[in-house]
Structure formats: C-alpha cells, structure tokens
Write an enzyme that holds these catalytic residues in place. Structure first.
Site, PDB file in Angstrom:
ATOM      1  N   ASP A  43      34.024  30.270  48.613  1.00 53.04           N
ATOM      2  CA  ASP A  43      33.656  30.016  50.011  1.00 53.04           C
ATOM      3  C   ASP A  43      32.746  28.785  50.102  1.00 53.04           C
ATOM      4  O   ASP A  43      32.888  27.953  50.996  1.00 53.04           O
ATOM      5  CB  ASP A  43      32.943  31.254  50.586  1.00 53.04           C
ATOM      6  CG  ASP A  43      33.715  32.519  50.281  1.00 53.04           C
ATOM      7  OD1 ASP A  43      34.832  32.664  50.791  1.00 53.04           O
ATOM      8  OD2 ASP A  43      33.218  33.349  49.489  1.00 53.04           O
ATOM      9  N   HIS A  56      31.697  38.392  50.927  1.00 58.30           N
ATOM     10  CA  HIS A  56      32.923  37.593  50.740  1.00 58.30           C
ATOM     11  C   HIS A  56      34.020  38.242  51.585  1.00 58.30           C
ATOM     12  O   HIS A  56      34.865  38.985  51.086  1.00 58.30           O
ATOM     13  CB  HIS A  56      33.350  37.531  49.270  1.00 58.30           C
ATOM     14  CG  HIS A  56      34.702  36.888  49.116  1.00 58.30           C
ATOM     15  ND1 HIS A  56      34.938  35.563  49.379  1.00 58.30           N
ATOM     16  CD2 HIS A  56      35.910  37.397  48.783  1.00 58.30           C
ATOM     17  CE1 HIS A  56      36.215  35.284  49.198  1.00 58.30           C
ATOM     18  NE2 HIS A  56      36.838  36.387  48.841  1.00 58.30           N
TER      19      HIS A  56
HETATM   20  N1  LIG Z   1      35.974  36.592  45.410  1.00 57.85           N
HETATM   21  C1  LIG Z   1      36.899  35.691  45.712  1.00 57.85           C
HETATM   22  O1  LIG Z   1      36.576  34.591  46.185  1.00 57.85           O
HETATM   23  C2  LIG Z   1      38.362  35.952  45.481  1.00 57.85           C
HETATM   24  C3  LIG Z   1      38.808  37.168  45.055  1.00 57.85           C
HETATM   25  N2  LIG Z   1      40.153  37.399  44.854  1.00 57.85           N
HETATM   26  C4  LIG Z   1      40.517  38.726  44.352  1.00 57.85           C
HETATM   27  O2  LIG Z   1      40.744  38.660  42.933  1.00 57.85           O
HETATM   28  C5  LIG Z   1      41.544  39.766  42.549  1.00 57.85           C
HETATM   29  C6  LIG Z   1      42.629  39.318  41.580  1.00 57.85           C
HETATM   30  O3  LIG Z   1      43.516  38.438  42.222  1.00 57.85           O
HETATM   31  P1  LIG Z   1      44.903  38.013  41.524  1.00 57.85           P
HETATM   32  O4  LIG Z   1      44.691  37.602  40.114  1.00 57.85           O
HETATM   33  O5  LIG Z   1      45.551  37.083  42.455  1.00 57.85           O
HETATM   34  O6  LIG Z   1      45.665  39.412  41.558  1.00 57.85           O
HETATM   35  P2  LIG Z   1      46.930  39.872  40.696  1.00 57.85           P
HETATM   36  O7  LIG Z   1      47.457  41.088  41.379  1.00 57.85           O
HETATM   37  O8  LIG Z   1      47.814  38.720  40.393  1.00 57.85           O
HETATM   38  O9  LIG Z   1      46.262  40.314  39.312  1.00 57.85           O
HETATM   39  C7  LIG Z   1      45.403  41.388  39.193  1.00 57.85           C
HETATM   40  C8  LIG Z   1      45.577  41.936  37.798  1.00 57.85           C
HETATM   41  O10 LIG Z   1      44.601  42.942  37.624  1.00 57.85           O
HETATM   42  C9  LIG Z   1      45.195  43.946  36.843  1.00 57.85           C
HETATM   43  N3  LIG Z   1      44.435  45.197  36.962  1.00 57.85           N
HETATM   44  C10 LIG Z   1      44.517  46.143  37.932  1.00 57.85           C
HETATM   45  N4  LIG Z   1      43.710  47.174  37.636  1.00 57.85           N
HETATM   46  C11 LIG Z   1      43.085  46.854  36.485  1.00 57.85           C
HETATM   47  C12 LIG Z   1      42.155  47.543  35.668  1.00 57.85           C
HETATM   48  N5  LIG Z   1      41.706  48.761  35.986  1.00 57.85           N
HETATM   49  N6  LIG Z   1      41.737  46.937  34.543  1.00 57.85           N
HETATM   50  C13 LIG Z   1      42.206  45.732  34.187  1.00 57.85           C
HETATM   51  N7  LIG Z   1      43.105  45.051  34.906  1.00 57.85           N
HETATM   52  C14 LIG Z   1      43.534  45.601  36.048  1.00 57.85           C
HETATM   53  C15 LIG Z   1      46.619  44.029  37.344  1.00 57.85           C
HETATM   54  O11 LIG Z   1      47.485  44.654  36.387  1.00 57.85           O
HETATM   55  C16 LIG Z   1      46.940  42.569  37.548  1.00 57.85           C
HETATM   56  O12 LIG Z   1      47.532  41.981  36.392  1.00 57.85           O
HETATM   57  C17 LIG Z   1      42.074  40.374  43.845  1.00 57.85           C
HETATM   58  O13 LIG Z   1      41.270  41.502  44.146  1.00 57.85           O
HETATM   59  C18 LIG Z   1      41.829  39.273  44.879  1.00 57.85           C
HETATM   60  O14 LIG Z   1      41.693  39.813  46.163  1.00 57.85           O
HETATM   61  C19 LIG Z   1      41.082  36.418  45.032  1.00 57.85           C
HETATM   62  C20 LIG Z   1      40.683  35.172  45.460  1.00 57.85           C
HETATM   63  C21 LIG Z   1      39.301  34.864  45.748  1.00 57.85           C
HETATM   64  O1  LIG Z   2      41.907  38.088  50.186  1.00 56.78           O
HETATM   65  C1  LIG Z   2      42.177  37.686  49.028  1.00 56.78           C
HETATM   66  O2  LIG Z   2      42.693  38.378  48.146  1.00 56.78           O
HETATM   67  C2  LIG Z   2      41.855  36.259  48.672  1.00 56.78           C
HETATM   68  C3  LIG Z   2      40.433  35.903  48.816  1.00 56.78           C
HETATM   69  O3  LIG Z   2      39.520  36.684  48.690  1.00 56.78           O
HETATM   70  C4  LIG Z   2      40.146  34.500  49.136  1.00 56.78           C
HETATM   71  O4  LIG Z   2      41.031  33.644  48.995  1.00 56.78           O
HETATM   72  O5  LIG Z   2      39.002  34.228  49.524  1.00 56.78           O
END
Ligand SMILES: NC(=O)C1=CN([C@@H]2O[C@H](COP(=O)(O)OP(=O)(O)OC[C@H]3O[C@@H](n4cnc5c(N)ncnc54)[C@H](O)[C@@H]3O)[C@@H](O)[C@H]2O)C=CC1
Ligand SMILES: O=C([O-])CC(=O)C(=O)O
Length: 328
Positions: free
Chosen positions: A160, A188
């Site tokens: 952000d 967030h």
């Molecule tokens: N704080 C921030 O600014 C942001 C946060 N996010 C969040 O990050 C997270 C991950 O995003 P992506 O990689 O795109 O999702 P994704 O769905 O591609 O990957 C998530 C992975 O976590 C694994 N997983 C699920 N439960 C698990 C557990 N108990 N232990 C270990 N691994 C586990 C899944 O098998 C999957 O491979 C999401 O919650 C998304 O919303 C995404 C973008 C920005």
């Molecule tokens: O909502 C989501 O999974 C992605 C997210 O947090 C972001 O891009 O800031």
C-alpha cells in the site's frame, strides 16, 4: 561469504506470491549480497509437488547465496530455526463465505503456525504476515506465540505504501525517490488510510502540492482499492508487486530506514495515536539495527483522524470476532 546462513521460512511457497518471492530471496535481495540463505518451504500436502518443482527451478538458478532448501507440510519442521518467517499462504475468500468464516479458516492456519514459531523458531525470529486478512492473521499468530516478543509479529502494508508513492509521483511528476514520509495507517483493507500530510517531495510539503479533493476523491480510493482493481484487470490478485513489497518490508526492517524518512509497517500498537494496545495496525516506523520504532509526535488533523479511527475500528472488530471464535 563465510557468514552462517540465515534461515528463511516461506509458507504458501507454491502459490503465485511464493513463485515471485523465492527467487529474489535466494538471489540476496531480501538480506543483502553477503548473506547466505537457507530456505524452508511450507505447503499443504497436495501442493508439495508444486513446491518441489519450484525448488528444482531454484536449484537450476545456481544462486551462490542459496545453501539449501527443505520442503515440508509440517509447520514444526518448517519453522525450525527460522530467523525470518514470511507467512504468505492463507485461505482466500471464496463465494458465499462470510467474513467470520474467513477469519475462522485462517485461524486454523495461523494459530498452529504461531505455535510452531513459538516452539521452534530462532530467538531472533522476525515474522511478516502477507496472507490476508494480514493484520488479524498476524494477531492470531502472535497470540499463539507467547514466548516470542510481540513486536516481532508484523503484517504487510508496504505494498500500500509503494502504491501511494507511485500515485503521488504520477500526480506531481516527482520521482518516487524524492518522496519521503508517506504513511499508511490502519488495516490492509479498503479502510486503510494513506496519509500525505507529513509527506515531503524533495523536502517540501507534499500536501501543499495537491488539493484536498484529489486526496479524498482519487488518491485515497485508488490506493485503498488497488488490490481489487488488480484482481479485476488481471483475473488474479497482485503477486509480483506483493512479493516486491515483502522484500522491501524485511530489507528495511533488517537494514534500516533512510535518514529523515520512514516506512509503513503494521505492528502491534503500544497505544500510540490512540490505536488500542495490541492491535496490529499500520504506523509510520523508522528502523535501525534490526529493530523498529513507531514515529512519535506527529500532528494528526481532523481529516486524518476520522480516517485512522475508521480503519482502527475495523481492526478492533476483527479482533473481537477472532476472540469470539477462541482464536486469541
Ligand atoms: N498484504 C498484502 O499486501 C497482500 C496480501 N496478499 C495475500 O497473500 C496471500 C497469498 O496470495 P497468493 O500467493 O496470490 O495466493 P495463492 O493461492 O496463489 O497461494 C497461496 C498458497 O498458500 C498455500 N497454503 C494454503 N494453506 C496453507 C498452509 N496452511 N500452510 C502452508 N501453505 C498454505 C496454498 O496451497 C497456495 O499454494 C493471499 O491471502 C492474498 O490475499 C496478496 C497481495 C497483497
Ligand atoms: O485482496 C488480495 O488478495 C490482494 C491484496 O491484498 C492486495 O493486492 O492488496
């Protein structure tokens, strides 16, 4: 390069952020060009094979700093000796899921991971929670790790912060490296408050370079809803920019903020700026020698106060919800 390797644990290693993140950690961008790293990857059992594929590609990159990779579905093994823990894997919200269901499903992930960090991580462990809802997931993990100093549990608002820098740069024409002292406050989520009232562009007030209507009607909503806009455009949530922000967050925590500048991190509140103690809320922070401090003494105007309060109220509601579910 005789230093002992730093153990970096990454959860959700087979996901899209994991894929964008691991190569940068292994190449030295997280901890610097002189620090060898050992990776420990945590995935759920069905995704272990995909994580192994990523590990094969890490091998094939022949990174000089990468001393080893372990892959497991057991949090106790994954966090064993972890110096840096990047908690990326989370349960996404799916159709028909209420917020309470989402918090409960993530409690099932972050509570055991907090326990495993408590029992197995290195004494100096630094934790960054990326998986959403990141602030409250960090709160759950922190509550399950009573022996780890609470301030080691942080959540990511650096994406952000970077989004806000970029929007302000586009509006004013100033390069991002001339903008300092921007702040993301709160959660967030769409309630977050990107604050330019203390920001400077080449040492001059940023707020004076823009008008309040642009702030209220364009800047704040664009930054706060950027995650949703990326999902709409890409058909998937932000991944490379999220991985980039995770690298920035830990790199800054370890290496320090620039003189005269600060960054945004969601950290356990000490009551500063009226944010109830213990909530993991984003603040302006400076870092030095591997520690951070919340910037104190900023004047908060009425425009900012209302927006900070709204986001903090949401965090307090999330805390009540997870308390009600017995997760903290
Ligand atoms: N704080 C921030 O600014 C942001 C946060 N996010 C969040 O990050 C997270 C991950 O995003 P992506 O990689 O795109 O999702 P994704 O769905 O591609 O990957 C998530 C992975 O976590 C694994 N997983 C699920 N439960 C698990 C557990 N108990 N232990 C270990 N691994 C586990 C899944 O098998 C999957 O491979 C999401 O919650 C998304 O919303 C995404 C973008 C920005
Ligand atoms: O909502 C989501 O999974 C992605 C997210 O947090 C972001 O891009 O800031």
């Amino acid at each position: 390069m005789s230093r002992t390797p730093v153990t970096v644990t990454v959860t959700g290693a087979a996901g899209q952020i994991g894929y964008a993140l691991l190569f940068r950690v292994a190449s030295g961008q997280l901890l610097g060009p002189d620090t060898p790293v050992r990776l420990r990857l945590l995935e759920i059992t069905p995704a272990l094979s995909a994580a192994e594929g990523t590990a094969m590609e890490l091998d094939d990159s022949a990174f000089p700093l990468l001393t080893g990779i372990d892959i497991t579905d057991d949090p106790d093994v994954a966090f064993d000796g972890a110096n840096v823990a990047l908690l990326v894997g989370a349960r996404p919200r799916t159709k028909g899921m209420e917020r309470g269901d989402l918090l409960e499903a993530n409690g099932g992930i972050f509570k055991p991971q907090g326990r495993a960090i408590n029992g197995h991580a290195a004494d100096d462990v630094k934790v960054l929670v990326v998986g959403n809802p990141a602030n409250t997931n960090a709160l759950i993990a922190k509550a399950a790790a009573p022996d780890v100093p609470a301030e080691r549990f942080t959540a990511m608002t650096r994406l952000d912060h970077n989004r806000a820098l970029s929007q302000l740069s586009k509006k004013t024409g100033a390069p991002v490296d001339q903008i300092s002292r921007l702040t993301i406050w709160g959660n967030h989520s769409a309630t977050q408050y990107p604050d330019v009232f203390h920001a400077e562009i080449a040492g001059k007030s940023a707020a004076e370079a823009v008008d309040e209507a642009w702030l209220a009607d364009e800047f704040i909503p664009t930054v706060a809803k950027r995650g949703a806009a990326i999902i709409e455009a890409r058909g998937a949530s932000s991944a490379a920019s999220a991985a980039n922000a995770a690298i920035d967050h830990v790199h800054t925590w370890v290496n320090g903020t620039k003189e005269g500048d600060w960054t945004s991190m969601a950290v356990p509140s000490d009551g500063s700026y009226g944010v109830p103690e213990g909530l993991i809320s984003s603040f302006p922070v400076t870092t030095a020698n591997g520690s951070y401090e919340i910037v104190q003494g900023l004047d908060i105007n009425a425009f900012s106060r209302a927006r900070i309060d709204a986001s903090v109220r949401e965090l307090a509601e999330e805390r009540e919800a997870v308390r009600g579910l017995g997760l903290i």
